[in-house]
Design a protein around this motif. Structure first.
Motif, mmCIF file in Angstrom:
data_model
loop_
_atom_site.group_PDB
_atom_site.id
_atom_site.type_symbol
_atom_site.label_atom_id
_atom_site.label_comp_id
_atom_site.label_asym_id
_atom_site.label_seq_id
_atom_site.Cartn_x
_atom_site.Cartn_y
_atom_site.Cartn_z
ATOM 1 N N GLN A 72 0.826 -1.204 0.000
ATOM 2 C CA GLN A 72 0.000 0.000 0.000
ATOM 3 C C GLN A 72 0.863 1.258 0.000
ATOM 4 O O GLN A 72 0.558 2.228 -0.695
ATOM 5 C CB GLN A 72 -0.917 0.014 1.227
ATOM 6 C CG GLN A 72 -1.998 -1.046 1.193
ATOM 7 C CD GLN A 72 -2.744 -1.141 2.516
ATOM 8 O OE1 GLN A 72 -2.391 -0.496 3.492
ATOM 9 N NE2 GLN A 72 -3.786 -1.965 2.525
ATOM 10 N N ASP A 73 1.941 1.251 0.774
ATOM 11 C CA ASP A 73 2.802 2.433 0.865
ATOM 12 C C ASP A 73 3.626 2.662 -0.404
ATOM 13 O O ASP A 73 4.056 3.786 -0.669
ATOM 14 C CB ASP A 73 3.741 2.310 2.073
ATOM 15 C CG ASP A 73 2.994 2.443 3.391
ATOM 16 O OD1 ASP A 73 1.824 2.904 3.373
ATOM 17 O OD2 ASP A 73 3.574 2.093 4.429
ATOM 18 N N ASP A 107 2.611 2.775 -3.349
ATOM 19 C CA ASP A 107 1.857 3.672 -4.235
ATOM 20 C C ASP A 107 2.162 5.139 -3.953
ATOM 21 O O ASP A 107 1.927 6.000 -4.793
ATOM 22 C CB ASP A 107 0.353 3.428 -4.094
ATOM 23 C CG ASP A 107 -0.069 2.127 -4.757
ATOM 24 O OD1 ASP A 107 0.667 1.656 -5.644
ATOM 25 O OD2 ASP A 107 -1.135 1.598 -4.385
ATOM 26 N N ASP A 108 2.692 5.430 -2.776
ATOM 27 C CA ASP A 108 3.010 6.813 -2.411
ATOM 28 C C ASP A 108 4.404 7.238 -2.859
ATOM 29 O O ASP A 108 4.774 8.400 -2.696
ATOM 30 C CB ASP A 108 2.889 6.998 -0.892
ATOM 31 C CG ASP A 108 1.466 6.763 -0.404
ATOM 32 O OD1 ASP A 108 0.528 6.938 -1.205
ATOM 33 O OD2 ASP A 108 1.302 6.407 0.785
ATOM 34 N N VAL A 109 5.203 6.341 -3.387
ATOM 35 C CA VAL A 109 6.560 6.663 -3.837
ATOM 36 C C VAL A 109 6.484 7.075 -5.308
ATOM 37 O O VAL A 109 6.182 6.252 -6.179
ATOM 38 C CB VAL A 109 7.499 5.441 -3.669
ATOM 39 C CG1 VAL A 109 8.899 5.762 -4.162
ATOM 40 C CG2 VAL A 109 7.528 4.990 -2.222
ATOM 41 N N PRO A 110 6.755 8.377 -5.609
ATOM 42 C CA PRO A 110 6.599 8.855 -6.986
ATOM 43 C C PRO A 110 7.497 8.137 -7.990
ATOM 44 O O PRO A 110 7.104 7.916 -9.128
ATOM 45 C CB PRO A 110 6.953 10.337 -6.913
ATOM 46 C CG PRO A 110 7.165 10.674 -5.503
ATOM 47 C CD PRO A 110 7.151 9.429 -4.708
ATOM 48 N N ARG A 112 5.564 4.989 -8.678
ATOM 49 C CA ARG A 112 4.224 5.237 -9.210
ATOM 50 C C ARG A 112 4.284 5.767 -10.643
ATOM 51 O O ARG A 112 3.486 5.391 -11.488
ATOM 52 C CB ARG A 112 3.489 6.223 -8.295
ATOM 53 C CG ARG A 112 2.050 6.485 -8.691
ATOM 54 C CD ARG A 112 1.397 7.524 -7.823
ATOM 55 N NE ARG A 112 2.148 8.788 -7.927
ATOM 56 C CZ ARG A 112 2.480 9.538 -6.880
ATOM 57 N NH1 ARG A 112 2.142 9.189 -5.669
ATOM 58 N NH2 ARG A 112 3.159 10.654 -7.064
#
Length: 91
Positions: free
Chosen positions: A70-71, A73-76, A79
């Motif tokens: 889940q986390d 997805d927060d790493v540009p 992503r």
């Protein structure tokens, strides 16, 4: 009779009795089995320790991979990658 001196026979008999007594004391007690408790059960001495309980470690090991995915997805950098990203964990 044999040619062994009497004092040696007494010493050997005493040693045999001592070994027999030690071996008899090594037997597990009769009754309930001395098997391990389940991972989800906690023994009373564990409640008094300050160490992390095994059940908590199992819960963490179950939750960590889900939370990591889940986390990510927060790493540009991951992503916004046009292709496929490979993440290697460990050494």
């Amino acid at each position: 009779m044999c040619n062994t001196p009497a004092w040696l026979r007494v010493v050997l008999m005493g040693a045999g009795l001592m070994v027999g007594g030690v071996l008899a004391g090594c037997q597990p007690p009769k009754g309930q089995s001395s098997g391990r408790i389940g991972i989800s059960d906690t023994a009373e001495p564990e409640y008094r320790r300050s160490a992390v309980l095994p059940v908590v470690l199992v819960e963490f090991s179950d939750q960590f991979p889900q939370r990591l995915v889940q986390d990510l997805d927060d790493v540009p950098q991951l992503r916004d990658t046009p292709g496929r990203a490979t993440i290697i964990l460990g050494d």
